[in-house]
Design a protein around this motif. Structure first.
Motif, PDB file in Angstrom:
ATOM      1  N   PHE A 199       0.795  -1.134   0.069  1.00  0.00           N
ATOM      2  CA  PHE A 199       0.163   0.036  -0.116  1.00  0.00           C
ATOM      3  C   PHE A 199       0.873   1.367  -0.013  1.00  0.00           C
ATOM      4  O   PHE A 199       0.701   2.253  -0.761  1.00  0.00           O
ATOM      5  CB  PHE A 199      -0.801  -0.036   1.159  1.00  0.00           C
ATOM      6  CG  PHE A 199      -2.080  -0.953   1.171  1.00  0.00           C
ATOM      7  CD1 PHE A 199      -2.668  -1.450   0.004  1.00  0.00           C
ATOM      8  CD2 PHE A 199      -2.842  -1.356   2.353  1.00  0.00           C
ATOM      9  CE1 PHE A 199      -3.536  -2.294  -0.360  1.00  0.00           C
ATOM     10  CE2 PHE A 199      -3.939  -2.066   2.338  1.00  0.00           C
ATOM     11  CZ  PHE A 199      -4.176  -2.546   1.046  1.00  0.00           C
ATOM     12  N   GLU A 200       1.787   1.103   0.940  1.00  0.00           N
ATOM     13  CA  GLU A 200       2.831   2.411   0.884  1.00  0.00           C
ATOM     14  C   GLU A 200       3.483   2.855  -0.380  1.00  0.00           C
ATOM     15  O   GLU A 200       3.579   3.830  -0.544  1.00  0.00           O
ATOM     16  CB  GLU A 200       3.632   2.248   2.220  1.00  0.00           C
ATOM     17  CG  GLU A 200       2.853   2.321   3.494  1.00  0.00           C
ATOM     18  CD  GLU A 200       2.086   3.455   3.775  1.00  0.00           C
ATOM     19  OE1 GLU A 200       2.614   4.547   3.489  1.00  0.00           O
ATOM     20  OE2 GLU A 200       1.245   3.539   4.491  1.00  0.00           O
ATOM     21  N   GLN A 201       3.926   1.696  -1.014  1.00  0.00           N
ATOM     22  CA  GLN A 201       4.759   1.742  -2.037  1.00  0.00           C
ATOM     23  C   GLN A 201       4.136   2.113  -3.401  1.00  0.00           C
ATOM     24  O   GLN A 201       4.217   2.933  -4.132  1.00  0.00           O
ATOM     25  CB  GLN A 201       5.455   0.402  -2.464  1.00  0.00           C
ATOM     26  CG  GLN A 201       6.600   0.096  -1.424  1.00  0.00           C
ATOM     27  CD  GLN A 201       7.731   0.883  -1.549  1.00  0.00           C
ATOM     28  OE1 GLN A 201       8.004   1.392  -2.699  1.00  0.00           O
ATOM     29  NE2 GLN A 201       8.475   1.047  -0.554  1.00  0.00           N
ATOM     30  N   ALA A 202       2.656   1.605  -3.345  1.00  0.00           N
ATOM     31  CA  ALA A 202       1.647   2.049  -4.309  1.00  0.00           C
ATOM     32  C   ALA A 202       1.393   3.494  -4.109  1.00  0.00           C
ATOM     33  O   ALA A 202       1.237   4.171  -5.435  1.00  0.00           O
ATOM     34  CB  ALA A 202       0.382   1.283  -4.351  1.00  0.00           C
ATOM     35  N   LEU A 203       1.214   3.972  -3.166  1.00  0.00           N
ATOM     36  CA  LEU A 203       0.925   5.314  -2.861  1.00  0.00           C
ATOM     37  C   LEU A 203       2.024   6.230  -3.229  1.00  0.00           C
ATOM     38  O   LEU A 203       2.015   7.405  -3.839  1.00  0.00           O
ATOM     39  CB  LEU A 203       0.601   5.719  -1.410  1.00  0.00           C
ATOM     40  CG  LEU A 203      -0.904   5.335  -0.981  1.00  0.00           C
ATOM     41  CD1 LEU A 203      -0.982   5.406   0.606  1.00  0.00           C
ATOM     42  CD2 LEU A 203      -1.893   5.952  -1.462  1.00  0.00           C
ATOM     43  N   ALA A 204       3.356   5.947  -3.225  1.00  0.00           N
ATOM     44  CA  ALA A 204       4.387   6.463  -3.368  1.00  0.00           C
ATOM     45  C   ALA A 204       4.700   6.412  -4.900  1.00  0.00           C
ATOM     46  O   ALA A 204       5.541   7.210  -5.604  1.00  0.00           O
ATOM     47  CB  ALA A 204       5.624   6.147  -2.559  1.00  0.00           C
ATOM     48  N   HIS A 205       4.287   5.486  -5.724  1.00  0.00           N
ATOM     49  CA  HIS A 205       4.583   5.385  -7.041  1.00  0.00           C
ATOM     50  C   HIS A 205       3.545   5.104  -7.771  1.00  0.00           C
ATOM     51  O   HIS A 205       3.023   3.998  -8.540  1.00  0.00           O
ATOM     52  CB  HIS A 205       5.327   3.747  -7.283  1.00  0.00           C
ATOM     53  CG  HIS A 205       6.928   4.024  -6.631  1.00  0.00           C
ATOM     54  ND1 HIS A 205       6.798   3.842  -5.314  1.00  0.00           N
ATOM     55  CD2 HIS A 205       8.119   4.342  -7.059  1.00  0.00           C
ATOM     56  CE1 HIS A 205       8.209   3.779  -4.826  1.00  0.00           C
ATOM     57  NE2 HIS A 205       8.844   4.012  -5.752  1.00  0.00           N
ATOM     58  N   PRO A 206       2.737   6.287  -8.126  1.00  0.00           N
ATOM     59  CA  PRO A 206       1.392   6.090  -9.071  1.00  0.00           C
ATOM     60  C   PRO A 206       1.603   5.764 -10.469  1.00  0.00           C
ATOM     61  O   PRO A 206       0.679   5.184 -10.979  1.00  0.00           O
ATOM     62  CB  PRO A 206       1.108   7.689  -9.039  1.00  0.00           C
ATOM     63  CG  PRO A 206       2.256   8.473  -8.625  1.00  0.00           C
ATOM     64  CD  PRO A 206       2.984   7.585  -7.669  1.00  0.00           C
TER      65      PRO A 206
ATOM     66  N   TRP B 109       2.955   2.922 -11.275  1.00  0.00           N
ATOM     67  CA  TRP B 109       2.745   1.688 -11.206  1.00  0.00           C
ATOM     68  C   TRP B 109       1.237   1.220 -11.670  1.00  0.00           C
ATOM     69  O   TRP B 109       0.966   0.148 -11.753  1.00  0.00           O
ATOM     70  CB  TRP B 109       3.095   0.846  -9.883  1.00  0.00           C
ATOM     71  CG  TRP B 109       4.775   0.768  -9.591  1.00  0.00           C
ATOM     72  CD1 TRP B 109       5.680   1.171 -10.485  1.00  0.00           C
ATOM     73  CD2 TRP B 109       5.341   0.675  -8.335  1.00  0.00           C
ATOM     74  NE1 TRP B 109       6.723   1.157  -9.934  1.00  0.00           N
ATOM     75  CE2 TRP B 109       6.806   0.795  -8.655  1.00  0.00           C
ATOM     76  CE3 TRP B 109       4.956   0.341  -7.315  1.00  0.00           C
ATOM     77  CZ2 TRP B 109       7.531   0.595  -7.566  1.00  0.00           C
ATOM     78  CZ3 TRP B 109       5.687   0.215  -6.161  1.00  0.00           C
ATOM     79  CH2 TRP B 109       7.229   0.350  -6.300  1.00  0.00           C
ATOM     80  N   ARG B 110       0.454   2.150 -11.426  1.00  0.00           N
ATOM     81  CA  ARG B 110      -1.094   1.938 -11.680  1.00  0.00           C
ATOM     82  C   ARG B 110      -1.727   1.017 -10.797  1.00  0.00           C
ATOM     83  O   ARG B 110      -2.494   0.305 -11.396  1.00  0.00           O
ATOM     84  CB  ARG B 110      -1.378   1.618 -13.267  1.00  0.00           C
ATOM     85  CG  ARG B 110      -0.850   3.064 -14.185  1.00  0.00           C
ATOM     86  CD  ARG B 110      -1.169   2.587 -15.616  1.00  0.00           C
ATOM     87  NE  ARG B 110      -0.096   1.517 -16.337  1.00  0.00           N
ATOM     88  CZ  ARG B 110      -0.799   0.453 -16.849  1.00  0.00           C
ATOM     89  NH1 ARG B 110      -1.811   0.199 -17.118  1.00  0.00           N
ATOM     90  NH2 ARG B 110       0.161  -0.549 -17.322  1.00  0.00           N
ATOM     91  N   VAL B 111      -1.195   0.863  -9.622  1.00  0.00           N
ATOM     92  CA  VAL B 111      -1.836  -0.152  -8.641  1.00  0.00           C
ATOM     93  C   VAL B 111      -2.301   0.663  -7.414  1.00  0.00           C
ATOM     94  O   VAL B 111      -1.287   1.394  -6.592  1.00  0.00           O
ATOM     95  CB  VAL B 111      -0.807  -1.248  -8.202  1.00  0.00           C
ATOM     96  CG1 VAL B 111      -1.589  -1.868  -7.025  1.00  0.00           C
ATOM     97  CG2 VAL B 111      -0.486  -1.929  -9.297  1.00  0.00           C
ATOM     98  N   ASP B 112      -3.470   1.191  -7.429  1.00  0.00           N
ATOM     99  CA  ASP B 112      -3.923   2.140  -6.143  1.00  0.00           C
ATOM    100  C   ASP B 112      -4.452   1.385  -5.056  1.00  0.00           C
ATOM    101  O   ASP B 112      -4.978   0.471  -4.870  1.00  0.00           O
ATOM    102  CB  ASP B 112      -5.286   2.721  -6.763  1.00  0.00           C
ATOM    103  CG  ASP B 112      -5.053   3.413  -8.110  1.00  0.00           C
ATOM    104  OD1 ASP B 112      -4.209   4.266  -8.209  1.00  0.00           O
ATOM    105  OD2 ASP B 112      -6.192   3.481  -8.877  1.00  0.00           O
ATOM    106  N   ALA B 113      -3.858   1.737  -3.749  1.00  0.00           N
ATOM    107  CA  ALA B 113      -4.139   1.716  -2.509  1.00  0.00           C
ATOM    108  C   ALA B 113      -5.762   2.048  -2.455  1.00  0.00           C
ATOM    109  O   ALA B 113      -6.345   2.683  -3.035  1.00  0.00           O
ATOM    110  CB  ALA B 113      -3.440   2.184  -1.390  1.00  0.00           C
ATOM    111  N   PRO B 114      -6.604   0.997  -1.739  1.00  0.00           N
ATOM    112  CA  PRO B 114      -8.048   1.181  -1.275  1.00  0.00           C
ATOM    113  C   PRO B 114      -8.206   2.688  -1.060  1.00  0.00           C
ATOM    114  O   PRO B 114      -7.381   3.189   0.019  1.00  0.00           O
ATOM    115  CB  PRO B 114      -8.464   0.081  -0.464  1.00  0.00           C
ATOM    116  CG  PRO B 114      -7.533  -1.013  -0.772  1.00  0.00           C
ATOM    117  CD  PRO B 114      -6.326  -0.263  -1.016  1.00  0.00           C
TER     118      PRO B 114
END
Length: 300
Positions: free
Chosen positions: A233-240, A242-247
């Protein structure tokens, strides 16, 4: 082979695996069609998630682990006495390409009949599985008469009835209604703990992975990060990119202070909370339905 950290046998593993789809005999260069130097071990009893945007290589990795593809480079490895066609069960997102029979009972019984299990054993095992999945009242219905979510429950029940060492759920959540997906998760999680089979959940949505212990995130064929769900989750928030969104529920919960997080834990429940909720879920119908079904079917 044994994973030294967990002291559990490895069921299936990819070691430094790359794969290129070919067109007219030549490798394609499009990154969405390629895995590049990906490694993943799945051990007995594991709950592992693989997440990534569309085209990240998730399904290719699944097909490699299931034995449907051979890597361009690297190695796919299976544990002692593991035969992919027998010990790895796969449920994918399109149920109508997987349904084989004309009744829910026969669908769940298919693999048991194929290996010539005694009829009483077939009935006992199939009916117990139907009861767990809440499908017992649909035993005689044609699977194509059910909704897609219900069909996926049937297919997951059929996969578990095989007693696999590894169950792969490929984008199943994306096609399920909430009730069917919750039921699938609950039954699979109980079985994973009691029967020690591994579960690999593949999805493009992080919210589908609330019950996994470890997540691999793929981006354009590369394993960019591995960790707990909260790490991802934290990595996804930091790397948009990647196109994987934290809920949104997690992002909202994360923005709260510690006191508010505890008060509004429902936004993002802890794993312990999920486990406590599941412990309260009673098996529907129960032993009397199984016993009566066995008596009725073995009398045929």
């Amino acid at each position: 082979m044994v994973n030294n950290q967990q002291e559990r046998p490895v069921i299936a593993a990819a070691y430094d695996v790359s794969y290129h789809y070919e067109r007219n005999g030549a490798p394609q260069d499009a990154p969405q069609d390629t895995l590049r130097h990906v490694s993943l071990e799945v051990c007995a009893g594991d709950a592992v998630g693989v997440v990534g945007a569309n085209g990240a290589g998730k399904t290719t990795l699944m097909r490699l682990l299931a034995g449907a593809l051979n890597p361009t480079s690297g190695r796919i490895w299976y544990g002692a006495n593991i035969a992919p066609e027998r010990d790895i069960a796969l449920v994918s997102a399109d149920p109508q390409t997987q349904l084989l029979t004309t009744s829910v009972f026969d669908e769940v019984a298919f693999s048991l009949r194929a290996r010539r299990a005694p009829w009483r054993e077939v009935v006992e095992q199939v009916w117990a599985t139907l009861v767990e999945f809440g499908l017992e009242s649909w035993a005689t219905r044609h699977p194509w008469d059910l909704s897609i979510g219900e069909q996926l429950r049937v297919l997951t029940a059929a996969a578990i009835a095989r007693r696999p060492n590894l169950l792969i759920l490929d984008e199943v959540a994306s096609m399920c209604d909430a009730r069917s997906w919750n039921r699938i998760q609950q039954v699979v999680e109980r079985g994973r703990r009691t029967d020690a089979y591994a579960v690999l959940t593949i999805t493009h949505r992080l919210e589908d992975l609330s019950r996994v212990e470890r997540v691999l995130l793929l981006h354009e064929g590369i394993a960019v990060v591995t960790g707990t769900l909260e790490d991802i989750f934290e990595q996804a928030l930091a790397h948009p990119a990647w196109r994987v969104d934290a809920p949104l529920s997690y992002a909202t919960w994360r923005a709260l202070d510690a006191v508010s997080r505890e008060r509004f834990a429902v936004l993002w429940p802890t794993r312990e909370g999920i486990e406590a909720d599941e412990a309260e879920v009673a098996h529907p119908a129960g032993v009397h339905s199984v016993a009566s079904a066995v008596k009725r079917h073995t009398a045929l």
